[in-house]
Design an enzyme around this catalytic site. Structure first.
Site, mmCIF file in Angstrom:
data_model
loop_
_atom_site.group_PDB
_atom_site.id
_atom_site.type_symbol
_atom_site.label_atom_id
_atom_site.label_comp_id
_atom_site.label_asym_id
_atom_site.label_seq_id
_atom_site.Cartn_x
_atom_site.Cartn_y
_atom_site.Cartn_z
ATOM 1 C CE LYS A 250 42.859 -53.634 -29.483
ATOM 2 N NZ LYS A 250 42.412 -52.618 -30.192
ATOM 3 C CB ALA B 114 42.839 -39.075 -21.551
ATOM 4 N N GLY B 115 41.766 -42.421 -23.211
ATOM 5 C CA GLY B 115 41.557 -43.788 -22.870
ATOM 6 C C GLY B 115 42.634 -44.655 -23.713
ATOM 7 N NE ARG C 87 34.607 -38.327 -18.338
ATOM 8 C CZ ARG C 87 34.239 -39.576 -17.860
ATOM 9 N NH1 ARG C 87 33.090 -39.526 -17.197
ATOM 10 N NH2 ARG C 87 34.721 -40.646 -18.019
#
Length: 279
Positions: A66, A128-129, A152
């Site tokens: 992507k 937060a990926g 985290r």
């Protein structure tokens, strides 16, 4: 002449996109076929050149391509460029144009659940990926004014917040901390893989507060109801699993290729059948 569409990824055999799109082509009487193409990372550039050479009408892009594909396209729409990832490509008379329908697909699905205007909602994103980034930027582009992130560590969350080109207010909270209050959010979204099969007893954060009226969403769809969603529902939340995001991103891609916005309920039935109905 039959038009050819497809999806590229590595691996790709598990993809449900061929089932979904080929059913639609048949239903709408379109002379087209959708294939899964296994493309390894080192062969991506050659594959794109080949698609362009043979006139492939369009294709989807999944893991791990992507991001890498951006530099191989002729044009990338604004939101996809800000997200930094493309999942849908349209061949416009020989010009390959990249889009990201993941985030918009998620929002379209989400709007079937929320009770108020999206712009008025306060949103908490867990994780937060790459998925979090796509949803965060798409929500900001749609005008959502408050989007907080719990993760985290701060590094990836800060990167998402800093790189967003659309005006929104955001705070970062540590996932193990107690500074964030779930009850103030209209929408809570888990974008992590925590709770995915086979680790179905895990949850990204505990839910113990009364969340009556809050939409709690999990982009996972295997299982259909994660432990996170079950906990949320027991505490009064309206729950939403990941099937909607998958279906609507596919619907938006289909529309870009054909000009037809397909029946999402039909697409969901295909996906649920492929998943075995209760997975």
């Amino acid at each position: 002449m039959e038009k050819i569409y497809g999806v590229i990824g590595d691996p790709i055999a598990h993809s449900m996109s061929p089932d979904m799109h080929n059913d639609l082509f048949q239903f709408y009487n379109l002379h087209a076929r959708y294939h899964a193409f296994h493309v390894k990372q080192e062969h991506l550039r050659d594959a794109i050149k080949g698609f362009k050479a043979i006139g492939l009408s369009g294709f989807n892009v999944t893991i791990p391509h992507k991001v890498a594909i951006l530099e191989m396209l002729d044009e990338v729409e604004e939101v996809a460029a800000n997200i930094g990832a493309v999942n849908t490509v349209v061949n416009e008379n020989g010009k390959l144009v990249g889009y990201n329908t993941d985030g918009q697909g998620y929002i379209t699905s989400l709007m079937t659940k929320i009770k108020k205007e999206l712009k008025e909602c306060q949103v908490l994103i867990i994780g937060a990926g790459g998925a979090a980034r796509g949803i965060y930027i798409s929500l900001a582009a749609a005008g959502v004014k408050t989007i907080d992130i719990v993760n985290r560590t701060a590094e990836n969350a800060d990167k998402i917040i800093a790189s967003c080109r659309y005006k929104t207010s955001s705070s970062y909270y540590e996932i193990s901390g107690n500074e964030y209050d779930l009850t103030k959010y209209d929408i809570i979204i888990n974008t992590t893989s925590i709770g995915m099969h086979p680790n179905i007893d895990q949850t990204p954060i505990p839910i113990e507060q009364d969340l009556s009226g809050t939409v709690v969403s999990d982009i996972i769809y295997n299982p259909l109801e994660t432990s996170f969603l079950k906990d949320a529902q027991r505490n009064g939340a309206i729950i939403d699993n990941g099937i909607g995001m998958f279906v609507y991103q596919g619907a938006l891609a289909f529309e870009k290729w054909t000009g037809i916005f397909p029946d999402p309920a039909r697409m969901e039935r295909v996906v649920r059948t492929r998943l075995g109905g209760t997975t």
